[in-house]
Design a protein around this motif. Structure first.
Motif, short mmCIF file in Angstrom:
data_model
loop_
_atom_site.label_atom_id
_atom_site.label_comp_id
_atom_site.label_asym_id
_atom_site.label_seq_id
_atom_site.Cartn_x
_atom_site.Cartn_y
_atom_site.Cartn_z
N ARG A 117 0.74 -1.19 -0.06
CA ARG A 117 0.03 -0.08 0.03
C ARG A 117 0.77 1.24 -0.13
O ARG A 117 0.30 2.28 -0.44
N ARG A 118 2.24 1.10 0.26
CA ARG A 118 2.86 2.27 0.15
C ARG A 118 3.32 2.64 -1.13
O ARG A 118 4.14 3.77 -1.26
N HIS A 119 3.23 1.92 -2.15
CA HIS A 119 3.86 2.14 -3.35
C HIS A 119 3.14 3.20 -4.22
O HIS A 119 3.87 4.06 -4.87
N ALA A 120 1.72 3.59 -3.69
CA ALA A 120 1.27 4.97 -4.48
C ALA A 120 2.00 6.14 -3.92
O ALA A 120 2.36 7.18 -4.71
N GLU A 121 2.12 6.16 -2.82
CA GLU A 121 2.83 7.47 -1.99
C GLU A 121 4.43 7.55 -2.46
O GLU A 121 4.94 8.73 -2.58
N GLN A 122 5.10 6.21 -2.58
CA GLN A 122 6.43 6.31 -2.82
C GLN A 122 6.60 6.71 -4.41
O GLN A 122 7.50 7.35 -4.65
N GLY A 123 5.48 6.04 -5.31
CA GLY A 123 5.71 6.63 -6.56
C GLY A 123 5.59 8.11 -6.81
O GLY A 123 6.35 8.67 -7.59
N ARG A 143 -10.83 5.33 -3.64
CA ARG A 143 -12.07 4.78 -3.98
C ARG A 143 -13.18 5.67 -3.87
O ARG A 143 -13.14 6.56 -2.82
N ALA A 144 -14.12 5.66 -4.81
CA ALA A 144 -15.27 6.75 -4.42
C ALA A 144 -16.03 6.56 -3.37
O ALA A 144 -16.66 7.48 -3.00
N ASP A 145 -16.25 5.42 -2.74
CA ASP A 145 -16.78 5.21 -1.41
C ASP A 145 -15.91 5.42 -0.41
O ASP A 145 -16.36 5.03 0.86
N GLY A 146 -14.63 5.92 -0.55
CA GLY A 146 -13.70 6.12 0.80
C GLY A 146 -13.04 5.10 1.31
O GLY A 146 -12.44 5.23 2.14
N SER A 147 -13.01 3.82 0.61
CA SER A 147 -12.44 2.65 1.10
C SER A 147 -10.80 2.38 0.54
O SER A 147 -10.24 1.44 0.90
N GLY A 148 -10.49 3.38 -0.36
CA GLY A 148 -9.12 3.34 -1.03
C GLY A 148 -8.02 4.01 0.25
O GLY A 148 -8.19 4.15 1.13
N TYR A 149 -6.84 4.18 -0.49
CA TYR A 149 -5.61 4.43 0.07
C TYR A 149 -4.84 5.53 -0.97
O TYR A 149 -5.15 5.19 -2.21
N PRO A 150 -4.09 6.48 -0.46
CA PRO A 150 -3.64 6.47 0.87
C PRO A 150 -4.35 7.46 1.71
O PRO A 150 -4.13 7.45 2.93
N ALA A 151 -4.99 8.23 1.36
CA ALA A 151 -5.78 9.32 2.06
C ALA A 151 -7.32 8.91 2.24
O ALA A 151 -7.95 9.85 2.89
N GLY A 152 -7.94 7.84 1.74
CA GLY A 152 -9.40 7.76 2.20
C GLY A 152 -10.32 8.87 1.41
O GLY A 152 -11.09 9.06 2.13
#
Length: 345
Positions: free
Chosen positions: A158-164, A188-197
């Motif tokens: 899950r860190r790869h998005a911020e690292q990229g 994700r549109a429903d708030g379930s994603g990452y890194p910031a929700g």
């Protein structure tokens, strides 16, 4: 007695003209896909270099990536079906590069379908090409594992998005829309994603569009698992992930790829099994097809093309209409090998 000169009747002339037209269609198709394959090779090489630069902690030079995305844009403007067909080709040893190229193409096709500006479509392509660059930090044992990851491994992934995002932001060569795609493609549109929700209006459309293309290619690509058919992947997106990605965008993506997405394997009323190699926007149920298996069940060599839009409804019902979608694995058809053979033919 003098011989009577042979004069072809109308039927003979029609057959000859039809054969000549089929040869022209196949010749154009072969030429176009070879151009597409060369671009595919450039993109894979570019992505391999970028991943290696990240792993070796070398400075990133993104000019080649920008040139590749420009070439993708030009190719899609000429004939969007070519690169869509190429996205069905996979090299397991280069899974990351293949996937990132595919996401770039699918995202740009999606953007063109929505009538977005050239700069916005280019941003989608560059963001799609680079969206997983942060995964260069992950060990291959984690990245390539088909089984469920441990909680600690999942946190690492899950860190790869911020690292990229951090790497590319530090490079100072990209615009904010591209960086947003890299940073937020797992939101994700429903708030379930990452890194910031993020959710709803807090999540811009471009990262959501790339996220849909990312999910679709992950399902159809067969990366470390059995690949889904294009239609099954679209059905999953609509039925199981509409809230995550936003139902309106998901439905627009489905309309973009069409009833029979390029790369689908279908059975005709005649019993022949064919691959969809081109869509007809004005006749979605009548795509351009390539014969893979004939009515007797034998593999076709050479594989001829046919444009179903030229047939009447009666002809479609009797012989040329599409009866059903099929899974290539059920027919022991290696789609990647078919595509490779056509490129090298």
């Amino acid at each position: 007695m003098a011989k009577t000169a042979f004069r072809p009747d109308d039927t003979t002339t029609d057959i000859r003209n039809a054969l000549q037209q089929e040869r022209r269609i196949k010749s154009d198709f072969t030429s176009n896909i070879r151009d597409g394959a060369r671009l595919y090779g450039r993109a894979r090489a570019c992505l391999q270099w970028l991943f290696e630069d990240v792993q070796a902690k070398r400075p990133l030079d993104l000019d080649i990536a920008k040139e590749v995305v420009q070439a993708i844009f030009d190719s899609l403007a000429k004939n969007p079906n070519v690169l869509l067909w190429i996205t069905n080709l996979q090299f397991p040893q280069e899974a990351n590069a293949c996937h990132n190229f595919n996401v770039a193409v699918l995202s740009m096709v999606f953007g063109r379908h929505r009538g977005m500006s050239r700069s916005d479509v280019m941003a989608l392509g560059l963001g799609g090409m680079l969206h997983d660059l942060g995964k260069a930090h992950l060990p291959s044992s984690v990245l390539e594992r088909p089984s469920r990851l441990t909680p600690d491994e999942m946190q690492l992934v899950r860190r790869h998005a911020e690292q990229g995002y951090d790497m590319l932001n530090d490079a100072g060569q990209l615009t904010k829309p591209v960086l947003d795609i890299v940073r937020y493609h797992h939101e994700r549109a429903d708030g379930s994603g990452y890194p910031a929700g993020l959710f709803g209006g807090g999540l811009p459309d471009p990262p959501r569009m790339v996220a849909i293309a990312d999910a679709y290619d992950s399902m159809t690509g067969g990366y470390y698992r059995r690949p889904m058919t294009p239609t099954d992947a679209l059905r999953v997106l609509k039925n199981q992930a509409g809230e995550e990605y936003g139902m309106e965008l998901v439905e627009e993506f489905i309309r973009c790829l069409g009833t029979y997405p390029v790369g689908s394997l279908v059975e005709l009323n005649s019993g022949s099994v064919v691959m969809v190699v081109g869509s007809n926007p004005s006749a979605r149920l009548k795509p351009l097809i390539m014969f893979v298996r004939n009515e007797e069940g034998r593999l076709e060599r050479p594989r001829m093309l046919n444009d179903l839009s030229k047939y009447s409804d009666e002809e479609l019902a009797e012989r040329w209409g599409i009866q059903r979608l099929v899974d290539p694995l059920d027919y022991d058809i290696d789609m990647w090998q078919v595509i490779l053979e056509e490129i090298q033919f």
